[in-house]
Design an enzyme around this catalytic site. Sequence first.
Site, PDB file in Angstrom:
ATOM      1  CE  LYS A  11      -3.782  -2.264   2.299  1.00  0.00           C
ATOM      2  NZ  LYS A  11      -5.534  -1.963   2.986  1.00  0.00           N
ATOM      3  CE1 TYR A  51      -9.775  -2.854   0.342  1.00  0.00           C
ATOM      4  CE2 TYR A  51      -8.172  -1.148  -0.859  1.00  0.00           C
ATOM      5  CZ  TYR A  51      -8.160  -1.925  -0.101  1.00  0.00           C
ATOM      6  OH  TYR A  51      -7.120  -2.404   0.204  1.00  0.00           O
ATOM      7  CG  PHE A  59     -13.487   2.374   7.166  1.00  0.00           C
ATOM      8  CD1 PHE A  59     -12.485   1.233   5.566  1.00  0.00           C
ATOM      9  CD2 PHE A  59     -13.924   0.826   8.054  1.00  0.00           C
ATOM     10  CE1 PHE A  59     -12.244  -0.549   5.905  1.00  0.00           C
ATOM     11  CE2 PHE A  59     -13.670  -0.589   7.607  1.00  0.00           C
ATOM     12  CZ  PHE A  59     -13.207  -0.999   6.958  1.00  0.00           C
ATOM     13  NE  ARG A  87      -6.665 -12.246   5.870  1.00  0.00           N
ATOM     14  CZ  ARG A  87      -6.995 -11.352   5.562  1.00  0.00           C
ATOM     15  NH1 ARG A  87      -6.816 -10.461   4.012  1.00  0.00           N
ATOM     16  NH2 ARG A  87      -7.554 -10.661   6.595  1.00  0.00           N
ATOM     17  CB  THR A  93      -7.116  -5.322  10.054  1.00  0.00           C
ATOM     18  OG1 THR A  93      -7.483  -6.863   9.112  1.00  0.00           O
ATOM     19  CG2 THR A  93      -7.811  -4.139   8.702  1.00  0.00           C
ATOM     20  NE  ARG A 104      -2.051  -5.987   7.039  1.00  0.00           N
ATOM     21  CZ  ARG A 104      -3.891  -6.070   7.093  1.00  0.00           C
ATOM     22  NH1 ARG A 104      -3.856  -6.870   7.853  1.00  0.00           N
ATOM     23  NH2 ARG A 104      -4.088  -5.459   5.596  1.00  0.00           N
ATOM     24  CG  ASN A 114      -4.239  -2.346   7.125  1.00  0.00           C
ATOM     25  OD1 ASN A 114      -3.296  -1.963   5.819  1.00  0.00           O
ATOM     26  ND2 ASN A 114      -4.951  -2.734   7.456  1.00  0.00           N
ATOM     27  CG  HIS A 117      -5.938  -6.285  -0.582  1.00  0.00           C
ATOM     28  ND1 HIS A 117      -6.874  -6.206   0.468  1.00  0.00           N
ATOM     29  CD2 HIS A 117      -5.403  -7.699  -1.383  1.00  0.00           C
ATOM     30  CE1 HIS A 117      -7.348  -7.312   0.028  1.00  0.00           C
ATOM     31  NE2 HIS A 117      -6.710  -7.587  -0.941  1.00  0.00           N
ATOM     32  CD  GLU A 128      -9.200  -9.331  -3.495  1.00  0.00           C
ATOM     33  OE1 GLU A 128      -9.459  -9.089  -2.797  1.00  0.00           O
ATOM     34  OE2 GLU A 128      -8.161  -9.846  -3.246  1.00  0.00           O
TER      35      GLU A 128
HETATM   36  P1  IDP Z   1      -7.959  -6.421   6.040  1.00  0.00           P
HETATM   37  O1  IDP Z   1      -7.305  -5.754   5.254  1.00  0.00           O
HETATM   38  O2  IDP Z   1      -6.795  -7.253   6.989  1.00  0.00           O
HETATM   39  O3  IDP Z   1      -8.453  -7.698   5.452  1.00  0.00           O
HETATM   40  P2  IDP Z   1     -10.455  -5.268   5.827  1.00  0.00           P
HETATM   41  O4  IDP Z   1     -11.692  -5.585   6.919  1.00  0.00           O
HETATM   42  O5  IDP Z   1     -10.552  -6.448   4.656  1.00  0.00           O
HETATM   43  O6  IDP Z   1      -9.086  -5.640   6.483  1.00  0.00           O
HETATM   44  O7  IDP Z   1      -9.833  -4.234   5.531  1.00  0.00           O
HETATM   45  C1  IDP Z   1      -9.561  -3.688   4.180  1.00  0.00           C
HETATM   46  C2  IDP Z   1      -8.908  -2.424   4.260  1.00  0.00           C
HETATM   47  O8  IDP Z   1      -9.687  -1.188   5.292  1.00  0.00           O
HETATM   48  C3  IDP Z   1      -7.896  -2.736   5.694  1.00  0.00           C
HETATM   49  O9  IDP Z   1      -6.906  -3.238   5.716  1.00  0.00           O
HETATM   50  C4  IDP Z   1      -7.291  -0.842   6.054  1.00  0.00           C
HETATM   51  O10 IDP Z   1      -6.638  -0.378   5.586  1.00  0.00           O
HETATM   52  C5  IDP Z   1      -8.536  -0.466   6.202  1.00  0.00           C
HETATM   53  N1  IDP Z   1      -9.670  -0.332   7.620  1.00  0.00           N
HETATM   54  C6  IDP Z   1     -10.341  -1.760   7.843  1.00  0.00           C
HETATM   55  N2  IDP Z   1     -10.893  -0.950  10.019  1.00  0.00           N
HETATM   56  C7  IDP Z   1     -10.930  -0.016   8.847  1.00  0.00           C
HETATM   57  C8  IDP Z   1     -10.472   1.056  10.288  1.00  0.00           C
HETATM   58  O11 IDP Z   1     -11.130   0.641  11.632  1.00  0.00           O
HETATM   59  N3  IDP Z   1     -10.827   2.570  10.114  1.00  0.00           N
HETATM   60  C9  IDP Z   1      -9.863   2.616   8.935  1.00  0.00           C
HETATM   61  N4  IDP Z   1      -9.489   1.606   8.183  1.00  0.00           N
HETATM   62  C10 IDP Z   1      -9.790   0.062   8.251  1.00  0.00           C
HETATM   63 MG    MG Z   2     -10.224  -8.070   3.707  1.00  0.00          MG
END
Ligand code: IDP
Ligand code: MG
Length: 140
Positions: A11, A51, A59, A87, A93, A104, A114, A117, A128
């Site tokens: 990212k 997304y 968010f 993963r 996350t 991370r 973070n 992805h 994807e």
């Molecule tokens: P993941 O990347 O661990 O699968 P997801 O829940 O799919 O997590 O969320 C996608 C992306 O959205 C996260 O990687 C992060 O960049 C962002 N994100 C997730 N939760 C939050 C939040 O609570 N606040 C801000 N950004 C978030």
């Molecule tokens: Mg995800």
Amino acid sequence: MAVERTLSIIKPDATARNQTGAVNALIEKTGLRIIAQKRVRWSKAQAEKFYEVHKARPFYSDLVGFMTSGPIVVQVLEGENAIQVYRDVMGATDPAKAAPGTIRRELAESIERNSVHGSDSAANAAIEIALNFKPEEIVG
Ligand code: IDP
Ligand code: MG
């Protein structure tokens, strides 16, 4: 177990801090192979589509803004159980909740910024990968 492919994205927070190589070192240490890789900048439309599943989340618009704020590196990773293996090395996350040694925990800045992805299922990995690569760009 089966050989799988998964989509990885390094990212904008990570490319901005010259962490592409550091992320790739942690990926390759797992045994997964980086069989496609390119540095691109997404349009707003591309980020919104990628997304789409998070559209209803609070968010979502910040996430689209972040993912279009700078260059990203999109990758296809291949190996035994690749989706879960990646993963696991990505970590939770929220970097603060991620285990030591994960990408991370070691490299990321915040729950949004973070660093990486990774696809969360075989079905989503296929979608994807197809969104980001032409078949001839993937050299397994
Ligand atoms: P993941 O990347 O661990 O699968 P997801 O829940 O799919 O997590 O969320 C996608 C992306 O959205 C996260 O990687 C992060 O960049 C962002 N994100 C997730 N939760 C939050 C939040 O609570 N606040 C801000 N950004 C978030
Ligand atoms: Mg995800």
